[in-house]
Design a protein around this motif. Structure first.
Motif, PDB file in Angstrom:
ATOM      1  N   LEU A   1      -7.657  -5.180  -0.150  1.00 59.58           N
ATOM      2  CA  LEU A   1      -8.988  -5.412   0.918  1.00 59.58           C
ATOM      3  C   LEU A   1     -10.276  -6.421   1.062  1.00 59.58           C
ATOM      4  O   LEU A   1     -10.267  -7.093   1.675  1.00 59.58           O
ATOM      5  CB  LEU A   1      -9.979  -3.896   1.051  1.00 59.58           C
ATOM      6  N   ARG A   2     -10.614  -6.985  -0.666  1.00 60.13           N
ATOM      7  CA  ARG A   2     -11.054  -7.471  -1.004  1.00 60.13           C
ATOM      8  C   ARG A   2     -10.664  -9.230  -0.731  1.00 60.13           C
ATOM      9  O   ARG A   2     -11.233  -9.467  -0.374  1.00 60.13           O
ATOM     10  CB  ARG A   2     -11.509  -7.605  -2.080  1.00 60.13           C
ATOM     11  N   SER A   3      -9.370  -9.268  -0.892  1.00 57.19           N
ATOM     12  CA  SER A   3      -8.760 -10.312  -0.453  1.00 57.19           C
ATOM     13  C   SER A   3      -8.741 -10.399   0.847  1.00 57.19           C
ATOM     14  O   SER A   3      -8.332 -12.284   1.429  1.00 57.19           O
ATOM     15  CB  SER A   3      -7.049 -10.265  -1.014  1.00 57.19           C
ATOM     16  N   MET A   4      -8.423 -10.015   2.399  1.00 56.53           N
ATOM     17  CA  MET A   4      -8.704  -9.771   3.259  1.00 56.53           C
ATOM     18  C   MET A   4     -10.473 -10.197   3.781  1.00 56.53           C
ATOM     19  O   MET A   4     -11.426 -10.780   3.279  1.00 56.53           O
ATOM     20  CB  MET A   4      -8.490  -8.789   4.425  1.00 56.53           C
ATOM     21  N   LYS A   5     -10.127 -10.856   4.955  1.00 52.75           N
ATOM     22  CA  LYS A   5     -12.092 -11.475   5.426  1.00 52.75           C
ATOM     23  C   LYS A   5     -11.938 -10.620   6.138  1.00 52.75           C
ATOM     24  O   LYS A   5     -11.701  -9.722   6.799  1.00 52.75           O
ATOM     25  CB  LYS A   5     -10.968 -12.955   6.310  1.00 52.75           C
ATOM     26  N   GLN A   6     -12.921 -10.906   6.899  1.00 51.46           N
ATOM     27  CA  GLN A   6     -13.975  -9.377   7.146  1.00 51.46           C
ATOM     28  C   GLN A   6     -13.454  -9.852   8.428  1.00 51.46           C
ATOM     29  O   GLN A   6     -13.793 -11.671   9.386  1.00 51.46           O
ATOM     30  CB  GLN A   6     -15.776 -10.046   7.152  1.00 51.46           C
ATOM     31  N   ALA A   7     -13.857  -8.541   9.443  1.00 54.57           N
ATOM     32  CA  ALA A   7     -13.055  -8.343  11.280  1.00 54.57           C
ATOM     33  C   ALA A   7     -15.022  -9.150  11.874  1.00 54.57           C
ATOM     34  O   ALA A   7     -15.878  -8.741  10.795  1.00 54.57           O
ATOM     35  CB  ALA A   7     -12.761  -7.045  11.594  1.00 54.57           C
ATOM     36  N   LYS A   8     -14.556  -9.433  12.614  1.00 53.47           N
ATOM     37  CA  LYS A   8     -15.695 -10.399  14.174  1.00 53.47           C
ATOM     38  C   LYS A   8     -15.379  -9.598  15.094  1.00 53.47           C
ATOM     39  O   LYS A   8     -14.555  -9.790  15.273  1.00 53.47           O
ATOM     40  CB  LYS A   8     -15.960 -11.693  13.374  1.00 53.47           C
ATOM     41  N   TYR A   9     -16.835 -10.680  15.778  1.00 51.42           N
ATOM     42  CA  TYR A   9     -16.530 -10.924  17.163  1.00 51.42           C
ATOM     43  C   TYR A   9     -16.472 -12.406  17.808  1.00 51.42           C
ATOM     44  O   TYR A   9     -17.452 -13.153  17.342  1.00 51.42           O
ATOM     45  CB  TYR A   9     -17.259 -10.545  17.903  1.00 51.42           C
ATOM     46  N   THR A  10     -15.591 -12.691  18.551  1.00 56.52           N
ATOM     47  CA  THR A  10     -14.937 -13.822  19.269  1.00 56.52           C
ATOM     48  C   THR A  10     -14.994 -14.133  20.176  1.00 56.52           C
ATOM     49  O   THR A  10     -14.467 -13.390  21.231  1.00 56.52           O
ATOM     50  CB  THR A  10     -14.454 -14.750  18.114  1.00 56.52           C
ATOM     51  N   VAL A  11     -15.109 -15.594  20.551  1.00 56.32           N
ATOM     52  CA  VAL A  11     -14.757 -15.153  22.289  1.00 56.32           C
ATOM     53  C   VAL A  11     -13.088 -15.914  22.232  1.00 56.32           C
ATOM     54  O   VAL A  11     -12.911 -15.359  23.308  1.00 56.32           O
ATOM     55  CB  VAL A  11     -15.857 -16.885  23.189  1.00 56.32           C
TER      56      VAL A  11
ATOM     57  N   LEU B   1       0.497  -1.324  -0.293  1.00 54.65           N
ATOM     58  CA  LEU B   1       0.448   0.419   0.188  1.00 54.65           C
ATOM     59  C   LEU B   1       1.139   0.859   0.080  1.00 54.65           C
ATOM     60  O   LEU B   1       0.227   1.914  -0.778  1.00 54.65           O
ATOM     61  CB  LEU B   1      -1.250   0.211   1.287  1.00 54.65           C
ATOM     62  N   VAL B   2       1.737   1.373   0.511  1.00 55.63           N
ATOM     63  CA  VAL B   2       2.915   2.575   0.564  1.00 55.63           C
ATOM     64  C   VAL B   2       3.514   2.520  -0.426  1.00 55.63           C
ATOM     65  O   VAL B   2       3.749   3.609  -1.394  1.00 55.63           O
ATOM     66  CB  VAL B   2       4.013   2.435   1.864  1.00 55.63           C
ATOM     67  N   LYS B   3       3.718   1.453  -1.535  1.00 55.30           N
ATOM     68  CA  LYS B   3       4.232   1.533  -3.578  1.00 55.30           C
ATOM     69  C   LYS B   3       3.072   1.862  -3.770  1.00 55.30           C
ATOM     70  O   LYS B   3       3.773   3.306  -4.845  1.00 55.30           O
ATOM     71  CB  LYS B   3       5.044   0.134  -3.110  1.00 55.30           C
ATOM     72  N   ILE B   4       2.109   1.537  -3.884  1.00 57.07           N
ATOM     73  CA  ILE B   4       1.283   1.676  -4.780  1.00 57.07           C
ATOM     74  C   ILE B   4       0.786   3.586  -4.423  1.00 57.07           C
ATOM     75  O   ILE B   4      -0.044   4.251  -5.080  1.00 57.07           O
ATOM     76  CB  ILE B   4      -0.175   1.298  -5.123  1.00 57.07           C
ATOM     77  N   GLU B   5       0.722   4.250  -3.524  1.00 65.87           N
ATOM     78  CA  GLU B   5       0.659   5.466  -3.232  1.00 65.87           C
ATOM     79  C   GLU B   5       0.691   6.442  -4.095  1.00 65.87           C
ATOM     80  O   GLU B   5       1.713   6.380  -4.676  1.00 65.87           O
ATOM     81  CB  GLU B   5       0.866   5.892  -1.740  1.00 65.87           C
ATOM     82  N   ASP B   6      -0.081   7.366  -3.792  1.00 71.08           N
ATOM     83  CA  ASP B   6      -0.542   8.705  -5.060  1.00 71.08           C
ATOM     84  C   ASP B   6      -0.255   7.589  -6.616  1.00 71.08           C
ATOM     85  O   ASP B   6       0.512   8.360  -7.760  1.00 71.08           O
ATOM     86  CB  ASP B   6       0.506   9.429  -5.046  1.00 71.08           C
ATOM     87  N   THR B   7      -0.207   6.699  -6.908  1.00 69.02           N
ATOM     88  CA  THR B   7       0.296   5.953  -8.695  1.00 69.02           C
ATOM     89  C   THR B   7      -1.005   5.512  -8.331  1.00 69.02           C
ATOM     90  O   THR B   7      -2.306   5.922  -8.132  1.00 69.02           O
ATOM     91  CB  THR B   7       0.805   4.717  -8.652  1.00 69.02           C
TER      92      THR B   7
ATOM     93  N   ALA C   1      -5.585   3.444  -6.105  1.00 72.75           N
ATOM     94  CA  ALA C   1      -7.217   2.620  -5.327  1.00 72.75           C
ATOM     95  C   ALA C   1      -8.017   1.530  -6.400  1.00 72.75           C
ATOM     96  O   ALA C   1      -8.473   0.591  -5.340  1.00 72.75           O
ATOM     97  CB  ALA C   1      -8.022   4.054  -6.204  1.00 72.75           C
ATOM     98  N   LEU C   2      -7.409   0.609  -7.570  1.00 74.16           N
ATOM     99  CA  LEU C   2      -8.126  -0.101  -7.738  1.00 74.16           C
ATOM    100  C   LEU C   2      -7.249  -1.746  -6.811  1.00 74.16           C
ATOM    101  O   LEU C   2      -7.494  -2.019  -6.013  1.00 74.16           O
ATOM    102  CB  LEU C   2      -7.552  -0.646  -9.291  1.00 74.16           C
ATOM    103  N   ILE C   3      -5.742  -1.556  -6.702  1.00 70.87           N
ATOM    104  CA  ILE C   3      -5.292  -2.466  -6.007  1.00 70.87           C
ATOM    105  C   ILE C   3      -5.560  -2.386  -4.087  1.00 70.87           C
ATOM    106  O   ILE C   3      -5.591  -3.348  -3.327  1.00 70.87           O
ATOM    107  CB  ILE C   3      -3.452  -1.892  -6.167  1.00 70.87           C
ATOM    108  N   SER C   4      -5.945  -1.345  -4.029  1.00 72.23           N
ATOM    109  CA  SER C   4      -6.222  -1.891  -2.724  1.00 72.23           C
ATOM    110  C   SER C   4      -7.570  -2.033  -1.863  1.00 72.23           C
ATOM    111  O   SER C   4      -7.763  -2.593  -1.586  1.00 72.23           O
ATOM    112  CB  SER C   4      -6.545   0.483  -2.216  1.00 72.23           C
TER     113      SER C   4
END
Length: 711
Positions: free
Chosen positions: A530-540, A513-519, A523-526
């Motif tokens: 984000l889509r390649s990551m999982k959703q945060a959730k609440y867990t025990v 994300l640092v490398k692609i800043e202002d390129t 927007a697309l790679i960011s």
């Protein structure tokens, strides 16, 4: 229905029968004979079989035989499309199963279905067919009523529903063309027949102010009005704190304390105090003690749990707690005594918390500050504002200093910062959007973010090591396959990531994300990252937070608007007062899993509703600008067109069919659109001038046409 003892034993035999290695698929008649079910108990046996199917333990195959599912048979949730085909989302798996239009068996969006998965074909998405609808997802749908001669039909707002709902004349409830209505489905139809229903509520006409947002509220089943028993309880909520309570708490009313929020915030649930001795910062994060007024299991608590979270919908808030609490006795308003739960932290020059204390306190905030004014002091050195808040200026400068230290520490360990511009939508008194612009994040908003993050981490780590039942905010590591796909994709743009045998470290994504800043491709790679990551959730279980690169994390700082924060405040206070014995710990062990699951679901529901309303208002705004031209940036390219984002955060599509000067094809390898004859190339990040040619509120789409390109 209660099963009689004889049938109970028969159902046990039934399961044994199906799990026996010598079993064979059996029809209902054969099962009745084999289990010697009496004539009067056949109906109850059918109920048991249906329950076992719903649990995914057995299936009813295409030949009408009951059998156990094999590896090729799974249960998941159907996600429909306008075009008739769909996808099945399998629990705990990242890849959805494609279902062709002729294999949906009449399933509708949201239905729980049983599918067979076809043998995998190399390099292609997994494909399946629905063999059984286990459970219907929805029995009420929101849509637009259209009147026929002797009947009506409703076009669902959710395009994924895919089918209009037929309404017999006697069940139209007097609805007319253009009415937004709620329909109860009476017959789900099948692969060849449309669903049928009856109108149970008329929300209002599509053009009436506020009806669009209320339609989203009803579609997501968001509870708006508080029930009568909750409103009755509010008569007992005090305007001021009980002075006797002060003796039981740490009195920090003399400590210089401020709240910092947006201009329009009314529920002030966090306040800050700060000082410095030598190399040590003393940070106090003081959170409204909501649990003092919302007792476990009481009417207010049950309603708050049901809602799970407050929902913010452009021109209105659907609160988790009634305003008398959230804007009144629980809000840390300036100049009045308020009860709080405080986390005092000693932080060194490297941003490490070297000591902390959690305490029940009574506070009195000195000033209600806004992000704008604090930013004017620390960012703009605005003399007029500095003079107005002269006595507090050193405090804000110290806050800025510590926030920089904490941000640097998070950056070093690999925390990922997604900096997408959020939209600020300004509407008039009728809810009509008059201005849309990026929401400005300034140094003041970032200060509060850092302080809330460090408080949440400190509390989570404390309770993890105490081994007390608790509710954590977790974010699992991304799926290996998705990260590999991302790595291949970014390689096209000349970027790379280290992917070893072990799971990826968040620092790798942070570096990207640092490398692609202002390129141009930022927007697309960011977004794809984000889509390649999982959703945060609440867990025990505390499994850590990947995105924050934190081993311990929870939500402690917003009990007015999030139920998990309220829940852990209760545990913290019982622990502080020595009341968290074995019995109470067992109690929390029992209830927390369900609280975590429900809170994650209500959070997702709120997020989806908020996004839906935002899309709606952006389309409505652009409906007033058809024929006008704007400068934008190409933010995404697909085989069917190019996405263009305007400076005000609105995104629309230039369809390939609207690119009239040539026949354009999508060069997937270089991620660009190329003209066959002219060889004209459109790339990510390229500035373009577009004309707004269409905006469809029902489909939530905005269409652009290219006017010219800036070289």
């Amino acid at each position: 229905m209660k099963l009689n003892e004889e049938l109970e034993s028969k159902s046990t035999m039934l399961l044994e029968l199906f799990t026996n290695k010598d079993y064979k698929p059996l029809r209902f008649k054969e099962l009745v004979g084999l289990l010697q079910v009496p004539r009067g108990a056949k109906h109850e046996l059918k109920i048991v079989l249906d329950q076992l199917i719903a649990q995914g333990k057995i299936i009813l195959d295409a030949q009408g035989r009951y059998r156990i599912p094999g590896d090729d048979i799974r249960v998941g949730t159907f996600s429909g499309t306008q075009k008739g085909f769909g996808f099945v989302i399998l629990e705990g798996e990242d890849e959805d199963i494609f279902i062709p239009g002729d294999s949906t068996k009449g399933a509708l969006h949201g239905d729980k279905v049983m599918i067979t998965i076809k043998e995998e074909q190399t390099g292609r998405r997994k494909e399946g067919a629905i063999i059984n609808i286990v459970e219907r997802g929805k029995n009420e749908i929101v849509g637009t009523f259209e009147k026929g001669k002797n009947f009506g039909f409703v076009v669902p707002d959710n395009q994924k529903f895919g089918k209009d709902i037929f309404i017999p004349k006697e069940h139209t409830k007097g609805a007319v063309n253009g009415h937004k209505v709620v329909v109860r489905i009476t017959n789900y139809g099948d692969a060849t027949m449309s669903p049928e229903g009856k109108v149970i509520e008329i929300i209002g006409h599509i053009n009436d102010p506020g009806v669009d947002i209320m339609s989203v509220v009803r579609a997501y089943d968001l509870p708006v009005d508080f029930p009568e028993d909750v409103m009755r309880i509010l008569d007992n909520v005090p305007e001021e704190i009980d002075q006797k309570e002060i003796a039981n708490r740490l009195d920090i009313r003399d400590l210089q304390t401020v709240t910092i929020d947006g201009e329009d915030a009314k529920d002030l649930d966090d306040a800050i105090s700060i000082s410095k001795e030598g190399d040590l910062y003393h940070l106090g994060v003081h959170i409204a003690d909501v649990t003092h007024y919302v007792k476990e299991g009481a009417v207010l608590d049950r309603e708050a749990l049901k809602r799970g979270t407050s929902v913010y919908l452009v021109d209105r808030v659907i609160p988790m707690l009634p305003h008398k609490l959230s804007n009144g006795i629980c809000s840390l308003n300036p100049g009045v005594d308020r009860l709080a739960l405080s986390c005092f932290m000693d932080i060194d020059q490297k941003g490490t918390v070297v000591g902390h204390r959690i305490a029940e306190t009574v506070i009195r905030s000195d000033r209600r500050m806004t992000y704008t004014n604090v930013a004017k002091i620390i960012e703009d050195s605005d003399e007029e504002v500095i003079k107005e808040y002269e006595d507090l200026v050193p405090m804000f400068r110290l806050m800025q200093e510590l926030a920089e230290v904490l941000r640097e520490r998070r950056h070093k360990r690999g925390a990922i910062n997604f900096d997408f511009p959020e939209s600020k939508i300004i509407v008039d008194k009728n809810g009509k959007p008059v201005e849309i612009k990026p929401y400005e994040r300034n140094k003041a908003t970032k200060i509060i973010e850092e302080f809330m993050l460090i408080a949440n981490e400190t509390v989570a780590e404390d309770f993890f090591w105490q081994e007390i039942p608790f509710l954590y905010r977790t974010h699992d590591n991304p799926d290996d396959e998705k990260i590999k796909k991302l790595a291949i994709f970014i390689h096209n743009f000349g970027y790379s990531m280290k992917i070893g045998q072990e799971e990826i470290h968040p620092k790798e994504l942070q570096k990207l994300l640092v490398k692609i800043e202002d390129t141009p491709e930022e927007a697309l790679i960011s977004r794809l990252t984000l889509r390649s990551m999982k959703q945060a959730k609440y867990t025990v279980a505390n499994t850590g937070h990947f995105g924050l690169s934190a081993k311990y994390y929870c939500h402690f700082t917003s009990p007015i608007r999030r139920y998990p924060d309220l829940q852990i405040h209760r545990i913290i206070k019982e622990n502080l007062n020595g009341k968290l014995g074995e019995q109470r710990q067992q109690h929390y062990s029992k209830i927390l899993f369900e609280v975590a699951e429900h809170s994650s679901k209500t959070e997702r529901r709120a997020d989806e509703a908020e996004r839906e309303v935002e899309k709606l208002k952006k389309v409505e705004y652009m409906m007033e600008h058809i024929g006008e031209t704007f400068e934008g940036v190409i933010s995404g390219i697909t085989s069917w067109g190019m996405y263009v984002e305007l400076p005000n955060t609105i995104e629309g599509m230039v369809r390939v069919t609207e690119m009239k000067d040539d026949y354009y094809f999508y060069d997937e390898e270089r991620y660009q659109m190329v003209g066959e004859h002219t060889k004209k190339v459109y790339k990510l990040g390229q500035k373009v001038i577009v004309e707004v040619i269409n905006a469809d509120k029902l489909l939530r789409t905005i269409d652009f046409a290219l006017v010219e390109v800036e070289e």
